[in-house]
Design a protein around this motif. Structure first.
Motif, PDB file in Angstrom:
ATOM      1  N   ASN A   8      52.559  48.869  29.559  1.00 63.69           N
ATOM      2  CA  ASN A   8      52.207  48.136  30.772  1.00 63.69           C
ATOM      3  C   ASN A   8      53.474  47.855  31.594  1.00 63.69           C
ATOM      4  O   ASN A   8      54.569  48.286  31.238  1.00 63.69           O
ATOM      5  CB  ASN A   8      51.445  46.842  30.438  1.00 63.69           C
ATOM      6  CG  ASN A   8      52.284  45.836  29.671  1.00 63.69           C
ATOM      7  OD1 ASN A   8      53.503  45.944  29.567  1.00 63.69           O
ATOM      8  ND2 ASN A   8      51.623  44.844  29.107  1.00 63.69           N
ATOM      9  N   ASP A  12      40.142  40.408  37.734  1.00 65.26           N
ATOM     10  CA  ASP A  12      39.690  41.782  37.894  1.00 65.26           C
ATOM     11  C   ASP A  12      40.455  42.678  36.930  1.00 65.26           C
ATOM     12  O   ASP A  12      41.641  42.473  36.677  1.00 65.26           O
ATOM     13  CB  ASP A  12      39.941  42.265  39.320  1.00 65.26           C
ATOM     14  CG  ASP A  12      39.026  41.580  40.321  1.00 65.26           C
ATOM     15  OD1 ASP A  12      37.926  41.162  39.915  1.00 65.26           O
ATOM     16  OD2 ASP A  12      39.421  41.463  41.492  1.00 65.26           O
ATOM     17  N   TYR A  13      39.770  43.678  36.407  1.00 61.71           N
ATOM     18  CA  TYR A  13      40.389  44.633  35.492  1.00 61.71           C
ATOM     19  C   TYR A  13      40.804  45.875  36.265  1.00 61.71           C
ATOM     20  O   TYR A  13      40.033  46.415  37.059  1.00 61.71           O
ATOM     21  CB  TYR A  13      39.420  45.029  34.376  1.00 61.71           C
ATOM     22  CG  TYR A  13      39.960  46.155  33.524  1.00 61.71           C
ATOM     23  CD1 TYR A  13      40.936  45.920  32.573  1.00 61.71           C
ATOM     24  CD2 TYR A  13      39.523  47.462  33.706  1.00 61.71           C
ATOM     25  CE1 TYR A  13      41.454  46.948  31.801  1.00 61.71           C
ATOM     26  CE2 TYR A  13      40.031  48.496  32.940  1.00 61.71           C
ATOM     27  CZ  TYR A  13      40.992  48.233  31.995  1.00 61.71           C
ATOM     28  OH  TYR A  13      41.510  49.253  31.235  1.00 61.71           O
ATOM     29  N   TYR A  14      42.027  46.304  36.056  1.00 67.64           N
ATOM     30  CA  TYR A  14      42.512  47.539  36.645  1.00 67.64           C
ATOM     31  C   TYR A  14      42.887  48.488  35.515  1.00 67.64           C
ATOM     32  O   TYR A  14      43.637  48.106  34.615  1.00 67.64           O
ATOM     33  CB  TYR A  14      43.735  47.286  37.531  1.00 67.64           C
ATOM     34  CG  TYR A  14      43.412  46.442  38.740  1.00 67.64           C
ATOM     35  CD1 TYR A  14      42.794  47.005  39.843  1.00 67.64           C
ATOM     36  CD2 TYR A  14      43.715  45.090  38.764  1.00 67.64           C
ATOM     37  CE1 TYR A  14      42.480  46.226  40.948  1.00 67.64           C
ATOM     38  CE2 TYR A  14      43.411  44.308  39.865  1.00 67.64           C
ATOM     39  CZ  TYR A  14      42.796  44.885  40.947  1.00 67.64           C
ATOM     40  OH  TYR A  14      42.482  44.123  42.036  1.00 67.64           O
TER      41      TYR A  14
END
Length: 146
Positions: free
Chosen positions: A99, A3-5
């Motif tokens: 990040n 999943d991309y956040y």
């Protein structure tokens, strides 16, 4: 597939091409990384339903940086050169979003920034608050690197 956040906007640093002081990268907030087009209207003879709008040039907003006031800063020396001595030295500014591993996700490279405004927050004996300085810069353009 993972999943991309979307990245979080609180882990970043601001690097000035004029600074060697490590504290000069820490800012409470950064705003003004905005680009838009100016448009020119063109009215065509016989066409009364609409006007043609043609892009002319890009326009960049002023950049606003806020941080707790520093007493030892190359950026402050650069601001004083401009406001006290009227010596304007354009500087490159990089806003780097990072990040969770402290790796750059995206970098906005601001070209030819010069000081426009420098504001020191209010002093108030009734509050125990950090003194905030606000630096407003005008610049030519920015590019984005991933």
């Amino acid at each position: 597939m993972a999943d991309y956040y979307p990245p979080l906007g609180f882990y970043y640093k601001v690097e000035f091409g004029i600074s060697q002081v490590s504290n000069d990268v820490r800012f409470q907030s950064v705003s003004g990384l905005t680009v838009e087009y100016d448009y020119e209207s063109f009215k065509e003879g016989g066409e009364n339903r609409f006007e043609h709008k043609l892009p002319v040039r890009t326009k960049y907003a002023d950049m606003v940086l806020k941080r707790g006031m520093l007493t030892d800063s190359d950026v402050i020396d650069w601001l004083l050169d401009a406001f006290r001595d009227r010596v304007f030295k354009p500087a490159s500014v990089n806003v780097i979003l990072m990040n969770e591993k402290s790796e750059p996700l995206r970098t906005w490279k601001v070209a030819q920034a010069i000081p426009k405004k420098w504001q020191i927050g209010d002093f108030n004996a009734n509050e125990s608050a950090v003194v905030i300085e606000t630096i407003e810069l005008t610049y030519r353009y920015f590019t984005v690197q991933t």
